[in-house]
Design an enzyme around this catalytic site. Structure first.
Site, PDB file in Angstrom:
ATOM      1  N   GLN A   1       0.835  -1.212   0.000  1.00  0.00           N
ATOM      2  CA  GLN A   1       0.000   0.000   0.000  1.00  0.00           C
ATOM      3  C   GLN A   1       0.866   1.258   0.000  1.00  0.00           C
ATOM      4  OE1 GLN A   1      -1.755   1.011   3.828  1.00  0.00           O
ATOM      5  NE2 GLN A   1      -3.705   1.494   2.859  1.00  0.00           N
TER       6      GLN A   1
ATOM      7  N   GLU B   1      -5.525   8.666  17.667  1.00  0.00           N
ATOM      8  CA  GLU B   1      -5.965  10.054  17.865  1.00  0.00           C
ATOM      9  C   GLU B   1      -6.855  10.499  16.696  1.00  0.00           C
ATOM     10  OE1 GLU B   1      -2.858   8.936  18.406  1.00  0.00           O
ATOM     11  OE2 GLU B   1      -2.964   9.096  20.590  1.00  0.00           O
TER      12      GLU B   1
ATOM     13  N   SER C   1       4.700  -1.119   4.230  1.00  0.00           N
ATOM     14  CA  SER C   1       4.904  -2.461   4.789  1.00  0.00           C
ATOM     15  C   SER C   1       5.087  -3.467   3.666  1.00  0.00           C
ATOM     16  CB  SER C   1       3.688  -2.877   5.624  1.00  0.00           C
ATOM     17  OG  SER C   1       3.556  -2.031   6.732  1.00  0.00           O
TER      18      SER C   1
ATOM     19  N   GLU D   1     -11.080  -1.610   5.895  1.00  0.00           N
ATOM     20  CA  GLU D   1      -9.957  -2.128   6.658  1.00  0.00           C
ATOM     21  C   GLU D   1     -10.315  -2.192   8.138  1.00  0.00           C
ATOM     22  OE1 GLU D   1      -6.705   0.601   6.638  1.00  0.00           O
ATOM     23  OE2 GLU D   1      -5.298  -0.804   7.527  1.00  0.00           O
TER      24      GLU D   1
END
Lengths: 401, 375
Positions: A126, A388, A161, A245
């Site tokens: 991604q 957050e 990743s 997701e």
């Protein structure tokens, strides 16, 4: 209202559990039981076994090789697979690019990519975050200019990743730098990682592993037919992907597996002359985690059950932000528990020494591996939209502030 | 799994919500508090008219034929407005005792009267020395002619001041903490030998202490087998008050959100500050996790697997208690000074949650139980 599992759902859980027990290669299982992550090869092997069974597609429709499960069945499968523990399905393939192509892809894109994604013939990654675009994703700068029948991409992605394993990358690029709103100038491209001009550089994370990368794009040519959805509508695709997701992101089975592993280990290590499992403070800590895991489990079923009822037509449930925050807090709390149980054995970096040992020492290996997942999962409250940012989403979506 | 209420349940919820919207504003509630009973007898009659006082009873006993889910929906609505009437003690606790353990004759004699609003009950189990241990019963019962007489004291009996009859636990033999040999009795609060001292608890409901001296009691259930019934009563109470806590959390969160939009400091509504926004998000998450646990308690009421049911009730009691505590404390904090005042509603919700936490065992008690189970 029926707040219990149906007999069919209970039978389904048994079926999944039995299949994993009978088909998960023993070497992969042994390694993961100690708390080690799977290698690329482990993940590929297991996903192909699941795909042969017709289970890799999770939420995909049957015509594209999906198992045709309800969302509840999907959660049951994920939980059992994580608790086994077995390698998780490639989320980039199965819960990100798959659903995106199903929703926005052309027929040609679906034919070309979906079967290979299910079988992990293509490993996807991604390309979203950039050095200057983390939580503020819409400020991304990687540029794509249309030149005849292809785009020319220049820029940099970061925190990518498994880019070093990847065959393909889905990338958010800026196609209109002058758009009225930043979100309206973004497109979604599928990029072959072997294209000239792509450089992948490793970023070693605090657990010592190579999982993250920087990816540089230097005049990379991407055929225009590899754009998903319309030009400058890539933000809609990204929002869809991130909402999708979220429902799998709680990874409750992984937290349960870490607690079970900690209890196992607590029988084998001592505290004040008796096994740690007898220590009341340890037991209370486990009890509190059980409470928090149960609450999350039911919240998760509420979210997926509502999703099932809406037949996928609903927008992402803002409650899914609760799953992200609480799920990752639990991943962190449970991996922290495992490290605390390991005690001093959590500190050495044993990898090479362990590999060289004639007789394997399970305690040492479990201690070392626990630290790996503890350190790596500090990322859990950062990736997929920081916790957050999730609270900002809740503030807007639910509270209307 | 299916979390959507059925059409009948939706109708029930709508009619209860409408009744409360018309009759249970915070100012109206104050007038009920000022009455000698400490609640509204008119509301009690309205609950009866709506069928709420027979909600979980079978239709053959004049009931509505509902179950734990219907009780959950009603208690949640009650929690939203802090209903004062003795519904929990009469219908949920007393009702569970009678439906679980009563003879057919007792059911016929009592349940229809309860459903009509003609009989109020209270569960007189707790004793001074017992804290939360269900087996710590020293009140005794002995045979007297054809019947039984009871001696001992019961404390902080919820809605005890209003009760016409009590469900009393007493030892028919054995020692303190013995699991067997506890028996439940129906005791008339007007009978000779029953002394009642009523008082308000922190949530403004009216409780009572009772001392029993040679007081006549009628056996409910099998002699010496009371503990299993007590557990059923307590579990029904945990499920009901868990739902009530969810309702209270909803109202506190709504009030806090509203306040954050209207209270201006440093030239802006305080809800524009991210530190306040994130606290509100945390309060919302606690509410939803608490709601999930209240659902767990509700779905556990009829679970026949003893081990799993006890475990799940312990999980739920801890989870809801902690959620309620977090939301209450945060709601007062986010309101600032006004949240500290008796005049303002939020502190009343705070105190009801605090009392509920201590009914039937607190989170620390159940966390300990869960910790003991780990093998």
């Amino acid at each position: 209202m029926d707040l219990r599992f149906t007999p069919e759902e209970i039978a389904f859980r048994q079926e999944v559990r039995a299949f994993i027990r009978d088909n998960l290669p023993t070497d992969i299982h042994a390694k993961m039981k100690l708390g080690n992550g799977p290698s690329k090869e482990d993940t590929v092997r297991w996903q192909r076994i699941l795909n042969a069974k017709g289970w890799a597609g999770l939420s995909w429709p049957k015509e594209w090789g999906g198992p045709g499960w309800t969302a509840i069945q999907k959660m049951i499968f994920l939980e059992e697979n994580q608790m086994a523990p077995a390698p998780e399905l490639s989320s980039f393939n199965i819960t990100m690019i798959g659903p995106v192509l199903l929703q926005f892809g052309t027929e040609e894109q679906k034919q070309r990519f979906l079967p290979r994604a299910a079988n992990l013939d293509d490993w996807w990654c991604q390309g979203f975050s950039e050095p200057g675009a983390g939580s503020d994703l819409a400020s991304l700068k990687t540029a794509a200019k249309l030149d005849g029948d292809h785009y020319v991409v220049n820029g940099q992605k970061i925190w990518t990743s498994t880019a070093h394993h990847a065959d393909w990358c889905f990338v958010l690029v800026r196609t209109n730098p002058n758009a009225r709103k930043r979100q309206e100038g973004i497109s979604f491209l599928l990029v072959d990682m072997k294209t000239p001009g792509i450089t992948v550089r490793p970023i070693i994370s605090i657990d010592g592993s190579h999982h993250l990368n920087e990816v540089f794009f230097d005049d990379v040519k991407v055929p225009a037919n590899l754009r998903v959805h319309e030009e400058n509508k890539g933000w809609d695709v990204a929002k869809y992907l991130l909402g999708n997701e979220r429902t799998g992101i709680a990874r409750l089975g992984k937290s349960r597996e870490r607690v079970n592993a900690s209890i196992d280990l607590a029988h084998k290590v001592n505290m004040n002359g008796q096994p740690l499992i007898a220590d009341p403070v340890f037991r209370q800590r486990v009890a509190q985690l059980q409470v928090d895991m149960k609450a999350l489990e039911i919240t998760q079923y509420r979210v997926v059950s509502a999703f099932d009822k809406a037949k996928g037509a609903g927008r992402p449930d803002p409650l899914s932000s609760v799953l992200k925050v609480k799920g990752t807090e639990l991943l962190q709390a449970t991996t922290e528990l495992a490290v605390d149980v390991a005690g001093p054995m959590a500190t050495p970096i044993w990898a090479e020494e362990l590999a060289a040992m004639n007789e394997q020492d399970e305690l040492l290996e479990a201690g070392s591996a626990s630290t790996g997942s503890y350190l790596f999962l500090r990322a859990a409250s950062i990736y997929g939209g920081t916790n957050e940012i999730q609270k900002n989403i809740l503030t807007k979506a639910v509270l209307g502030l | 799994m299916d979390f959507e209420p059925s059409d009948d349940q939706r109708l029930l919820l709508e009619s209860v919500s409408r009744l409360l919207a018309d009759n249970y504003g915070f100012a109206q509630r104050k007038t009920y508090l000022a009455r000698p009973e400490g609640y509204s007898t008119d509301m009690w009659s309205k609950f009866a008219e709506l069928g709420l006082l027979g909600l979980p009873f079978a239709e053959e006993y004049g009931g509505f034929g509902g179950g734990a889910q219907e009780v959950m929906l009603v208690m949640q609505a009650f929690g939203r407005v802090l209903v004062l009437e003795p519904f929990l003690s009469t219908v949920v606790l007393g009702g569970t005792a009678i439906t679980t353990a009563g003879s057919d004759a007792q059911k016929k004699a009592l349940l229809p009267v309860i459903a009509e609003g003609g009989l109020k009950l209270a569960f007189a189990h707790g004793e001074r020395q017992a804290r939360y241990d269900l087996t710590d019963v020293v009140t005794t019962a002995k045979r007297n002619g054809g019947g039984w007489v009871l001696d001992g004291s019961k404390t902080v009996v919820s809605h005890g001041e209003a009760a016409d009859r009590l469900i009393v636990s007493a030892r028919t033999s054995g020692e303190r903490y013995d699991e067997d040999r506890i028996t439940l009795f129906l005791v008339d609060t007007a009978a000779p030998g029953v002394a009642r001292r009523g008082y308000a608890t922190r949530d403004e409901t009216r409780a009572a202490d009772f001392s029993l001296s040679n007081a006549a009691g009628e056996v409910l259930g099998e002699v010496g087998r009371g503990l299993a019934i007590i557990e059923k009563i307590v579990e029904a109470g945990i499920a009901a008050t868990a739902a009530e806590t969810v309702g209270a959390m909803e109202t506190m969160n709504e009030m806090t959100l509203e306040y954050s939009k209207t209270r201006v400091q440093f030239g802006q509504p305080i809800g524009s500050y991210q530190v306040v926004q994130h606290r509100l998000a945390d309060m919302f998450m606690a509410q939803e996790q608490g709601r999930s646990m209240a659902m767990l308690a509700t779905m556990s009421v009829d679970n026949a697997d003893d081990t799993e049911r006890r475990h799940d009730f312990a999980l739920a009691k801890v989870g809801v208690g902690q959620a309620g505590r977090y939301v209450s404390q945060s709601a007062v904090q986010m309101h600032g000074g006004i949240g500290m005042t008796e005049e303002y509603a939020v502190g009343h919700y705070f105190r009801r949650c605090m009392v509920i936490e201590r009914l039937f065992g607190d989170p620390a008690y159940y966390l300990q139980r869960l910790a003991n189970e780990i093998t």
